[in-house]
Design a protein around this motif. Structure first.
Motif, PDB file in Angstrom:
ATOM      1  N   ASN A   1       1.842  -0.133  -1.047  1.00 58.63           N
ATOM      2  CA  ASN A   1       1.461  -0.571   0.291  1.00 58.63           C
ATOM      3  C   ASN A   1       0.221  -1.476   0.220  1.00 58.63           C
ATOM      4  O   ASN A   1       0.172  -2.564   0.808  1.00 58.63           O
ATOM      5  CB  ASN A   1       1.174   0.674   1.142  1.00 58.63           C
ATOM      6  CG  ASN A   1       0.902   0.387   2.622  1.00 58.63           C
ATOM      7  OD1 ASN A   1       1.042   1.261   3.455  1.00 58.63           O
ATOM      8  ND2 ASN A   1       0.479  -0.819   2.946  1.00 58.63           N
TER       9      ASN A   1
ATOM     10  N   SER B   1       0.175 -10.856   5.126  1.00 58.29           N
ATOM     11  CA  SER B   1      -0.095  -9.980   6.256  1.00 58.29           C
ATOM     12  C   SER B   1       1.032 -10.131   7.263  1.00 58.29           C
ATOM     13  O   SER B   1       1.609 -11.218   7.425  1.00 58.29           O
ATOM     14  CB  SER B   1      -1.455 -10.329   6.848  1.00 58.29           C
ATOM     15  OG  SER B   1      -1.299 -10.712   8.189  1.00 58.29           O
TER      16      SER B   1
ATOM     17  N   THR C   1       0.267  -8.406  12.398  1.00 60.18           N
ATOM     18  CA  THR C   1      -0.065  -7.371  13.394  1.00 60.18           C
ATOM     19  C   THR C   1      -1.205  -6.547  12.809  1.00 60.18           C
ATOM     20  O   THR C   1      -1.649  -6.814  11.692  1.00 60.18           O
ATOM     21  CB  THR C   1       1.129  -6.425  13.627  1.00 60.18           C
ATOM     22  OG1 THR C   1       1.410  -5.758  12.389  1.00 60.18           O
ATOM     23  CG2 THR C   1       2.358  -7.167  14.091  1.00 60.18           C
ATOM     24  N   ASN C   2      -1.632  -5.514  13.532  1.00 57.84           N
ATOM     25  CA  ASN C   2      -2.717  -4.673  13.015  1.00 57.84           C
ATOM     26  C   ASN C   2      -2.226  -3.521  12.164  1.00 57.84           C
ATOM     27  O   ASN C   2      -3.019  -2.761  11.633  1.00 57.84           O
ATOM     28  CB  ASN C   2      -3.567  -4.123  14.170  1.00 57.84           C
ATOM     29  CG  ASN C   2      -4.367  -5.244  14.820  1.00 57.84           C
ATOM     30  OD1 ASN C   2      -4.704  -6.229  14.156  1.00 57.84           O
ATOM     31  ND2 ASN C   2      -4.639  -5.130  16.104  1.00 57.84           N
ATOM     32  N   GLN C   3      -0.913  -3.367  12.071  1.00 54.97           N
ATOM     33  CA  GLN C   3      -0.384  -2.256  11.274  1.00 54.97           C
ATOM     34  C   GLN C   3      -0.759  -2.444   9.804  1.00 54.97           C
ATOM     35  O   GLN C   3      -0.688  -3.542   9.267  1.00 54.97           O
ATOM     36  CB  GLN C   3       1.149  -2.198  11.413  1.00 54.97           C
ATOM     37  CG  GLN C   3       1.751  -0.985  10.726  1.00 54.97           C
ATOM     38  CD  GLN C   3       3.271  -0.938  10.872  1.00 54.97           C
ATOM     39  OE1 GLN C   3       3.844  -1.588  11.739  1.00 54.97           O
ATOM     40  NE2 GLN C   3       3.918  -0.173  10.016  1.00 54.97           N
ATOM     41  N   GLU C   4      -1.193  -1.343   9.169  1.00 56.55           N
ATOM     42  CA  GLU C   4      -1.578  -1.438   7.754  1.00 56.55           C
ATOM     43  C   GLU C   4      -0.788  -0.506   6.852  1.00 56.55           C
ATOM     44  O   GLU C   4      -0.784  -0.674   5.642  1.00 56.55           O
ATOM     45  CB  GLU C   4      -3.066  -1.104   7.604  1.00 56.55           C
ATOM     46  CG  GLU C   4      -3.951  -2.076   8.345  1.00 56.55           C
ATOM     47  CD  GLU C   4      -5.335  -2.145   7.750  1.00 56.55           C
ATOM     48  OE1 GLU C   4      -5.549  -2.992   6.870  1.00 56.55           O
ATOM     49  OE2 GLU C   4      -6.195  -1.351   8.159  1.00 56.55           O
ATOM     50  N   LEU C   5      -0.152   0.522   7.443  1.00 59.88           N
ATOM     51  CA  LEU C   5       0.575   1.474   6.604  1.00 59.88           C
ATOM     52  C   LEU C   5       2.073   1.199   6.703  1.00 59.88           C
ATOM     53  O   LEU C   5       2.652   1.230   7.789  1.00 59.88           O
ATOM     54  CB  LEU C   5       0.260   2.912   7.036  1.00 59.88           C
ATOM     55  CG  LEU C   5      -1.222   3.310   6.947  1.00 59.88           C
ATOM     56  CD1 LEU C   5      -1.446   4.709   7.512  1.00 59.88           C
ATOM     57  CD2 LEU C   5      -1.734   3.240   5.506  1.00 59.88           C
ATOM     58  N   PHE C   6       2.680   0.884   5.557  1.00 63.40           N
ATOM     59  CA  PHE C   6       4.098   0.530   5.528  1.00 63.40           C
ATOM     60  C   PHE C   6       4.811   1.253   4.393  1.00 63.40           C
ATOM     61  O   PHE C   6       4.315   1.263   3.264  1.00 63.40           O
ATOM     62  CB  PHE C   6       4.280  -0.967   5.250  1.00 63.40           C
ATOM     63  CG  PHE C   6       3.700  -1.865   6.305  1.00 63.40           C
ATOM     64  CD1 PHE C   6       4.424  -2.183   7.443  1.00 63.40           C
ATOM     65  CD2 PHE C   6       2.429  -2.384   6.155  1.00 63.40           C
ATOM     66  CE1 PHE C   6       3.889  -3.014   8.412  1.00 63.40           C
ATOM     67  CE2 PHE C   6       1.877  -3.218   7.122  1.00 63.40           C
ATOM     68  CZ  PHE C   6       2.614  -3.534   8.260  1.00 63.40           C
TER      69      PHE C   6
ATOM     70  N   GLU D   1      10.037  -0.312   5.374  1.00 61.05           N
ATOM     71  CA  GLU D   1       9.451  -1.116   6.459  1.00 61.05           C
ATOM     72  C   GLU D   1       9.046  -2.496   5.950  1.00 61.05           C
ATOM     73  O   GLU D   1       9.190  -3.496   6.655  1.00 61.05           O
ATOM     74  CB  GLU D   1       8.233  -0.403   7.045  1.00 61.05           C
ATOM     75  CG  GLU D   1       8.573   0.844   7.840  1.00 61.05           C
ATOM     76  CD  GLU D   1       7.321   1.612   8.254  1.00 61.05           C
ATOM     77  OE1 GLU D   1       7.107   1.746   9.473  1.00 61.05           O
ATOM     78  OE2 GLU D   1       6.574   2.070   7.364  1.00 61.05           O
TER      79      GLU D   1
ATOM     80  N   GLU E   1      -4.902   8.382   3.633  1.00 55.94           N
ATOM     81  CA  GLU E   1      -3.901   8.447   4.714  1.00 55.94           C
ATOM     82  C   GLU E   1      -2.550   8.907   4.163  1.00 55.94           C
ATOM     83  O   GLU E   1      -1.836   9.680   4.799  1.00 55.94           O
ATOM     84  CB  GLU E   1      -3.751   7.066   5.391  1.00 55.94           C
ATOM     85  CG  GLU E   1      -4.998   6.590   6.129  1.00 55.94           C
ATOM     86  CD  GLU E   1      -5.425   7.550   7.235  1.00 55.94           C
ATOM     87  OE1 GLU E   1      -4.600   7.864   8.115  1.00 55.94           O
ATOM     88  OE2 GLU E   1      -6.587   8.010   7.199  1.00 55.94           O
TER      89      GLU E   1
END
Length: 486
Positions: free
Chosen positions: A278, A286, A289-294, A298, A326
């Motif tokens: 990840n 990038s 978006t602000n999402q960082e955990l994939f 995904e 996380e």
């Protein structure tokens, strides 16, 4: 290219480690093709026999398997365009090099090491770029045939133009032009019959139907030479995706030589493979978006290689730690416990302690698995600690009222039959009610006496439950003595 199936490849050299940069190349190549439902190939580039490291191919296989980057074709599983190991393709390259000689796009070069060395020295003296001077391009057919018949060692060189420019398009960096005067007549076939890395790459990518070539931006400058080879053969040029460098900081690139972590090192330090993948995905790309955990699934879903950045990516260890924490939190307690067990086996001195209960306390606190031992020290033995730890503003505890609480609870605990979390909580809560005090006035002194630390995973009930009756009582007695002597 229209509706052609996308095919990408990861083509490592077996030199020992899986660097973070190599893993990112493999990941991006995998994501590009899987996003479109294409094929992902693994090819082992072992033509540089001097750099070959025993066991390195296994490192590649193991890393790919661990990270879930599963190839559709490769040396271990075969496929329609094999062999997938360059050294097994050796006869091919000579044939293709000779085809270029016939077309005037390449030529035999019989120059000795000494002559090449003197060219290099002359260039350095005059501060000119070091370049081969096309000396052997002008040999007559008869001279070439005589040299070949006499068994004089030779290489085959690419015949690049000296005037004009060569331009190519890179998906990330746009159109890039190079003056042909800067192009070196690079060696295609070495005197041992092995191809050079650059030549084998082009021939193999074409024969294996590779549509998108993913590699580091350090190859940007050699792309014109690659393209001239494609054109010399009359082949389609693939889509190039050059990735930005990964930097340790603004000045220094990440490198194994400087002791920067490889994939194996990160695993050994207690990072989870999914967190590493990840994190590496976001080094230079990038999602916007602000999402960082994939998850890998995904990433496949949303990966668009046109969003890869031009600017260098900084490897931020603080962010990797956070991300790993996380991922640890997302595990089930059972999964976390399984990962933690080797650390307990090595570090936990009391086999009677229930390490599963310790895992429940540690899971939300540990960011990297190799921190686990630092949380276990006080389970092994009570550290020396100062009485100041009993004083807590928020809990309103002092040395005096802490002593009162511990003296009050000691006989209750000595007589306690049901030494479980529930039993302890029941007995201690009843005593707190009887004394008419706030919880903190009792629980803080107990926790302090049991751990001897300013902060510990778990509170009074959890710690007493894990430490067991005998150990807990001896620590509380020690706390009472210490406070009495204060």
């Amino acid at each position: 290219m229209g509706n052609q199936k996308i095919r990408t490849r990861y083509a490592p050299s077996p030199t020992g480690y899986m660097h973070v940069g190599n893993l990112r190349t493999a990941l991006y190549a995998y994501l590009i093709t899987k996003h479109e439902g294409g094929d992902f190939l693994l090819r082992i580039e072992d033509t540089d026999q001097e750099r070959y490291v025993e066991g390195a191919v296994d490192v590649i296989y193991n890393t790919m398997k661990m990270t879930g980057l599963i190839h559709d074709e490769g040396p271990d599983i075969g496929g329609p365009v094999g062999p997938y190991v360059q050294s097994e393709r050796k006869p091919l390259y000579a044939d293709y090099a000779k085809k270029l000689v016939e077309r005037g796009e390449a030529y035999y070069c019989f120059c000795t090491k000494e002559r090449l060395e003197s060219l290099r020295e002359a260039a350095e003296d005059s501060k000119a770029p070091v370049k081969y001077d096309k000396h052997c391009l002008h040999l007559s057919k008869e001279e070439i045939e005589a040299n070949l018949a006499a068994g004089i060692p030779y290489v085959i060189r690419q015949n690049n133009p000296t005037e004009g420019t060569t331009t190519f398009d890179d998906v990330i960096y746009g159109a890039i032009s190079v003056d042909n005067s800067e192009l070196e007549d690079m060696i295609l076939l070495k005197s041992d019959g092995y191809p050079t890395y650059n030549f084998a790459n082009v021939v193999d990518d074409h024969l294996m139907g590779i549509t998108h070539v993913v590699r580091g931006s350090e190859y940007l400058s050699s792309s014109p030479k690659y393209n001239r080879l494609y054109q010399a053969f009359g082949w389609d040029i693939p889509v190039y995706v050059h990735c930005p460098p990964i930097m340790k900081d603004a000045q220094n690139k990440l490198s194994k030589r400087n002791g920067d972590a490889s994939f194996e090192d990160l695993i050994a330090k207690g990072y989870l493979k999914d967190a590493i993948v990840n994190f590496i995905a976001l080094l230079g790309w990038s999602p916007g978006t602000n999402q960082e955990l994939f998850s890998l699934e995904e990433l496949i879903e949303i990966f668009d290689y046109k969003q890869i950045n031009k600017s260098p990516a900084i490897f931020d260890p603080v962010k990797l730690r956070w991300m790993n924490g996380e991922y640890i939190k997302k595990l089930s307690v059972e999964e976390f416990h399984k990962l933690a067990e080797p650390y307990y086996a090595k570090e936990l001195k009391h086999p009677h302690m229930d390490s599963f209960k310790i895992s429940k306390l540690l899971q939300s606190r540990v960011e990297v698995l190799n921190e686990i031992p630092s949380f276990l020290d006080f389970f092994n033995e009570l550290p020396e600690y100062s009485n100041e730890l009993y004083i807590h503003k928020k809990m309103k505890t002092t040395l005096d009222n802490s002593l009162v609480s511990l003296e009050k609870i000691l006989p209750v605990l000595e007589g306690l039959e049901d030494w479980t979390h529930e039993g302890l909580e029941k007995a201690i809560t009843a005593t707190i009610a009887e004394m008419g005090i706030k919880n903190g006035l009792m629980l803080w002194p107990i926790r302090t006496a049991l751990s001897g630390k300013a902060s510990s995973p778990g509170g009074a009930y959890e710690l007493a439950d894990i430490l067991g009756k005998e150990e807990s009582l001896s620590r509380i007695i020690k706390g009472i003595e210490q406070l009495k002597n204060a």
